[in-house]
Design a protein around this motif. Structure first.
Motif, mmCIF file in Angstrom:
data_model
loop_
_atom_site.group_PDB
_atom_site.id
_atom_site.type_symbol
_atom_site.label_atom_id
_atom_site.label_comp_id
_atom_site.label_asym_id
_atom_site.label_seq_id
_atom_site.Cartn_x
_atom_site.Cartn_y
_atom_site.Cartn_z
ATOM 1 N N THR A 108 -0.054 -2.974 -1.741
ATOM 2 C CA THR A 108 -1.507 -2.972 -1.933
ATOM 3 C C THR A 108 -2.105 -4.305 -1.491
ATOM 4 O OG1 THR A 108 -1.249 -1.474 -3.823
ATOM 5 C CG2 THR A 108 -3.381 -2.552 -3.564
ATOM 6 N N THR A 109 -1.433 -5.393 -1.813
ATOM 7 C CA THR A 109 -1.891 -6.721 -1.365
ATOM 8 C C THR A 109 -1.868 -6.808 0.154
ATOM 9 O OG1 THR A 109 -1.066 -7.749 -3.398
ATOM 10 C CG2 THR A 109 -1.475 -9.207 -1.523
ATOM 11 N N LEU A 110 -0.809 -6.294 0.760
ATOM 12 C CA LEU A 110 -0.716 -6.272 2.220
ATOM 13 C C LEU A 110 -1.849 -5.445 2.820
ATOM 14 C CD1 LEU A 110 0.913 -6.863 4.856
ATOM 15 C CD2 LEU A 110 2.100 -4.693 4.429
ATOM 16 N N LEU A 111 -2.154 -4.327 2.192
ATOM 17 C CA LEU A 111 -3.224 -3.459 2.674
ATOM 18 C C LEU A 111 -4.582 -4.148 2.547
ATOM 19 C CD1 LEU A 111 -3.693 -0.719 3.876
ATOM 20 C CD2 LEU A 111 -3.604 0.277 1.585
ATOM 21 N N GLU A 112 -4.828 -4.799 1.411
ATOM 22 C CA GLU A 112 -6.072 -5.549 1.225
ATOM 23 C C GLU A 112 -6.240 -6.598 2.318
ATOM 24 O OE1 GLU A 112 -7.120 -6.182 -3.389
ATOM 25 O OE2 GLU A 112 -5.062 -6.718 -2.882
ATOM 26 N N LEU A 123 -11.429 0.224 12.263
ATOM 27 C CA LEU A 123 -12.028 0.946 11.142
ATOM 28 C C LEU A 123 -10.901 1.596 10.353
ATOM 29 C CD1 LEU A 123 -14.502 1.858 9.628
ATOM 30 C CD2 LEU A 123 -14.745 3.748 11.248
ATOM 31 N N ILE A 124 -10.641 1.074 9.151
ATOM 32 C CA ILE A 124 -9.522 1.534 8.340
ATOM 33 C C ILE A 124 -10.043 2.220 7.075
ATOM 34 C CG2 ILE A 124 -7.448 0.846 7.064
ATOM 35 C CD1 ILE A 124 -7.226 -1.582 8.919
ATOM 36 N N ASN A 125 -9.581 3.424 6.823
ATOM 37 C CA ASN A 125 -9.841 4.139 5.577
ATOM 38 C C ASN A 125 -8.509 4.370 4.881
ATOM 39 O OD1 ASN A 125 -12.533 6.289 6.854
ATOM 40 N ND2 ASN A 125 -12.539 4.146 6.265
ATOM 41 N N VAL A 126 -8.560 4.568 3.562
ATOM 42 C CA VAL A 126 -7.313 4.584 2.779
ATOM 43 C C VAL A 126 -7.259 5.777 1.819
ATOM 44 C CG1 VAL A 126 -5.941 3.332 1.058
ATOM 45 C CG2 VAL A 126 -7.078 2.073 2.905
ATOM 46 N N ILE A 127 -6.083 6.355 1.722
ATOM 47 C CA ILE A 127 -5.778 7.306 0.657
ATOM 48 C C ILE A 127 -4.720 6.665 -0.231
ATOM 49 C CG2 ILE A 127 -4.688 9.512 0.088
ATOM 50 C CD1 ILE A 127 -6.095 10.747 2.432
ATOM 51 N N GLU A 128 -5.059 6.476 -1.490
ATOM 52 C CA GLU A 128 -4.163 5.836 -2.447
ATOM 53 C C GLU A 128 -3.413 6.896 -3.255
ATOM 54 O OE1 GLU A 128 -3.096 2.950 -3.510
ATOM 55 O OE2 GLU A 128 -4.183 1.676 -2.116
ATOM 56 N N GLY A 129 -2.108 6.702 -3.421
ATOM 57 C CA GLY A 129 -1.302 7.597 -4.234
ATOM 58 C C GLY A 129 -0.634 6.854 -5.377
ATOM 59 N N ASP A 130 -0.887 7.281 -6.590
ATOM 60 C CA ASP A 130 -0.243 6.727 -7.788
ATOM 61 C C ASP A 130 -0.106 7.848 -8.810
ATOM 62 O OD1 ASP A 130 0.224 3.787 -7.584
ATOM 63 O OD2 ASP A 130 -1.923 3.757 -7.170
ATOM 64 N N GLN A 131 0.807 7.670 -9.754
ATOM 65 C CA GLN A 131 0.900 8.666 -10.810
ATOM 66 C C GLN A 131 -0.355 8.649 -11.689
ATOM 67 O OE1 GLN A 131 4.762 7.984 -12.739
ATOM 68 N NE2 GLN A 131 5.548 9.760 -11.632
ATOM 69 N N GLU A 132 -0.795 7.467 -12.060
ATOM 70 C CA GLU A 132 -1.977 7.335 -12.911
ATOM 71 C C GLU A 132 -2.802 6.112 -12.485
ATOM 72 O OE1 GLU A 132 -2.935 9.527 -14.992
ATOM 73 O OE2 GLU A 132 -1.133 10.714 -15.373
ATOM 74 N N THR A 133 -4.016 6.021 -12.987
ATOM 75 C CA THR A 133 -5.010 4.953 -12.800
ATOM 76 C C THR A 133 -5.609 4.958 -11.385
ATOM 77 O OG1 THR A 133 -3.782 3.011 -11.955
ATOM 78 C CG2 THR A 133 -3.621 3.507 -14.338
ATOM 79 N N ILE A 134 -6.786 4.353 -11.266
ATOM 80 C CA ILE A 134 -7.413 4.136 -9.960
ATOM 81 C C ILE A 134 -7.480 2.635 -9.675
ATOM 82 C CG2 ILE A 134 -8.731 6.290 -10.058
ATOM 83 C CD1 ILE A 134 -11.209 4.609 -10.789
ATOM 84 N N ASN A 135 -6.585 1.882 -10.286
ATOM 85 C CA ASN A 135 -6.595 0.422 -10.147
ATOM 86 C C ASN A 135 -6.485 -0.034 -8.697
ATOM 87 O OD1 ASN A 135 -6.755 0.329 -12.907
ATOM 88 N ND2 ASN A 135 -4.623 -0.254 -13.246
ATOM 89 N N ALA A 137 -7.036 1.737 -5.973
ATOM 90 C CA ALA A 137 -8.186 2.198 -5.195
ATOM 91 C C ALA A 137 -9.391 1.273 -5.393
ATOM 92 C CB ALA A 137 -8.542 3.634 -5.587
ATOM 93 N N LYS A 138 -9.567 0.779 -6.600
ATOM 94 C CA LYS A 138 -10.656 -0.167 -6.864
ATOM 95 C C LYS A 138 -10.459 -1.448 -6.057
ATOM 96 C CE LYS A 138 -11.892 1.248 -11.587
ATOM 97 N NZ LYS A 138 -11.864 0.837 -13.027
ATOM 98 N N ARG A 139 -9.226 -1.910 -5.978
ATOM 99 C CA ARG A 139 -8.946 -3.112 -5.188
ATOM 100 C C ARG A 139 -9.281 -2.890 -3.712
ATOM 101 N NH1 ARG A 139 -2.875 -4.783 -6.608
ATOM 102 N NH2 ARG A 139 -3.281 -6.177 -4.833
ATOM 103 N N ILE A 140 -8.909 -1.725 -3.207
ATOM 104 C CA ILE A 140 -9.189 -1.416 -1.805
ATOM 105 C C ILE A 140 -10.687 -1.255 -1.586
ATOM 106 C CG2 ILE A 140 -8.829 0.273 0.034
ATOM 107 C CD1 ILE A 140 -6.379 -1.484 -0.654
ATOM 108 N N ARG A 141 -11.367 -0.624 -2.522
ATOM 109 C CA ARG A 141 -12.811 -0.419 -2.414
ATOM 110 C C ARG A 141 -13.550 -1.756 -2.366
ATOM 111 N NH1 ARG A 141 -16.745 0.495 -0.685
ATOM 112 N NH2 ARG A 141 -18.508 1.761 -1.356
#
Length: 288
Positions: A108-112, A123-135, A137-141
Motif C-alpha cells: 500500500t505504501t508502494l502504491l501511494e 492516470l492510475i485507478n485502484v481496486i483495493e482487496g482486504d478481508q475487512e476495513t476500508i483503511n 482505500a482511504k489512504r489511496i483516496r
C-alpha cells in the motif's frame, strides 16, 4: 469461494465506492452472495492397519473426487470470467496489474508513492482487496486517486467476478492503469487469474530471503518481483543474493526491482517499467 483454501460458509463480500460512499453486498450471477465456502475436511483414520472396510474406502475416494471436481469447476468458471475481464481491459488499452504479497510487505505504501510520483504522467485507478476495513482505500483516496474497496469477509483472495463488479463502479478511462491490490496472502491469489496483464509480487526484506522457495506458485505466476524496504538491509541478516537466486530458481524470467517505498531508492526503474508497459499497450491499440 475456494475449495483449496477453506474459505468459510457465510462469507459476504462487500463493495465500497469511496467516491459515492455506497456500500453494497456483492452478488454472483445466480443472485447468491458471492462467497461460497465448502468444508472438505474428512475425518478418517490414516494409520496403515488396513482396517477400512470396502464401503468406507469407496466413500473416501468419492469425497476426494468430488472435492477435486468442485475445485476444477471453480477455477474454470473463474478463468472464463478472467478472460472476459482481460478483453475488457484490452478494448480500452488499460494496463491492469495484480499486486500480490503477504501482509506487511509495504504494497500500500508502494502504491501511494507510485501514484503520487506519477500522477502527472499516468492516470492510475485502484481496486483495493482486504478481508475487512476500508483503511487502505482511504489512504489511496488521499492521493487523489479514484479507488473502490472490495472486502472479502473470510475470503483470502480476490476473484475474477469480484473484479468485474469492482470495475463497474471504478469505471477507469481509456489508456489508464488499474492497480489491483489483492488480499495479503502468498498462496491462493496465485491460483486465481483476474484478467490482469501480469502479477507483481511484492516481497519485503523483513520476510526472509527464502520466501520464493517457500511459496513457489506465487513467484512462478508473477512476471515481476519488487523487493521492498531495501533501506533496512543494513539492520537485517538478509542475504540479497540468495533471495534473487531463489526467485530466479523458481522463475528464471522474473523481473526484479530493488526498491524502498519510503526512501525512494530504486523506484525510477519501477516507474520506467510501468510507463513502458502502458506505452506498449497504446502502440498495440493503435495498430490493432
Amino acid at each position: 469461494m475456494c475449495v483449496t483454501c477453506g474459505c468459510s460458509d457465510g462469507a459476504k463480500a462487500v463493495l465500497t465506492n469511496l467516491e459515492t460512499g455506497l456500500v453494497s453486498e456483492m452478488i454472483d450471477d445466480q443472485g447468491h452472495s458471492h462467497s461460497h465456502g465448502h468444508d472438505h475436511n474428512h475425518d478418517h483414520d490414516h494409520n496403515h492397519s488396513h482396517n477400512h472396510d470396502h464401503d468406507v474406502s469407496h466413500t473416501h475416494a468419492s469425497l476426494h473426487g468430488t472435492t477435486v471436481s468442485l475445485e476444477a469447476d471453480i477455477l474454470e468458471k473463474n478463468n472464463r470470467l478472467a478472460e472476459r475481464n482481460r478483453g475488457w481491459f484490452e478494448g480500452r488499452n488499460i494496463l491492469a496489474l495484480n499486486l500480490v504479497s503477504s501482509p506487511g510487505s509495504g504494497k500500500t505504501t508502494l502504491l501511494e508513492k507510485t501514484i503520487t510520483d506519477l500522477k502527472q504522467e499516468l492516470l492510475i485507478n485502484v481496486i483495493e482487496g482486504d478481508q475487512e476495513t476500508i483503511n487502505d482505500a482511504k489512504r489511496i483516496r488521499a492521493t487523489g486517486c479514484k479507488v473502490v474497496q472490495i472486502n472479502t469477509g473470510t475470503g483470502c483472495h480476490l476473484e475474477a467476478d469480484m473484479l468485474a463488479r469492482g470495475l463497474k463502479d471504478l469505471n477507469p478511462p481509456l489508456d489508464s492503469v488499474v492497480m489491483i491490490e489483492n488480499v495479503g496472502n502468498l498462496v491462493c491469489p496465485a491460483l486465481f487469474d483476474l484478467g490482469e496483464k501480469c502479477k507483481v509480487a511484492i516481497l519485503s526484506v523483513t520476510e526472509g530471503e527464502d520466501k520464493p522457495l517457500k511459496y513457489p506458485h506465487m513467484f512462478r505466476s508473477a512476471e515481476v518481483m519488487i523487493l521492498n524496504k531495501i533501506d533496512l538491509l543494513p539492520y537485517l541478516s538478509f542475504d540479497l543474493e540468495e533471495c534473487i537466486k531463489a526467485a530466479k530458481t523458481v522463475n528464471p524470467k522474473i523481473k526484479i526491482f530493488q526498491v524502498s517505498a519510503t526512501s525512494g531508492e530504486g523506484l525510477t526503474q519501477w516507474y520506467d517499467w510501468l510507463k513502458e508497459q502502458l506505452s506498449s499497450k497504446k502502440s498495440i491499440g493503435k495498430t490493432a
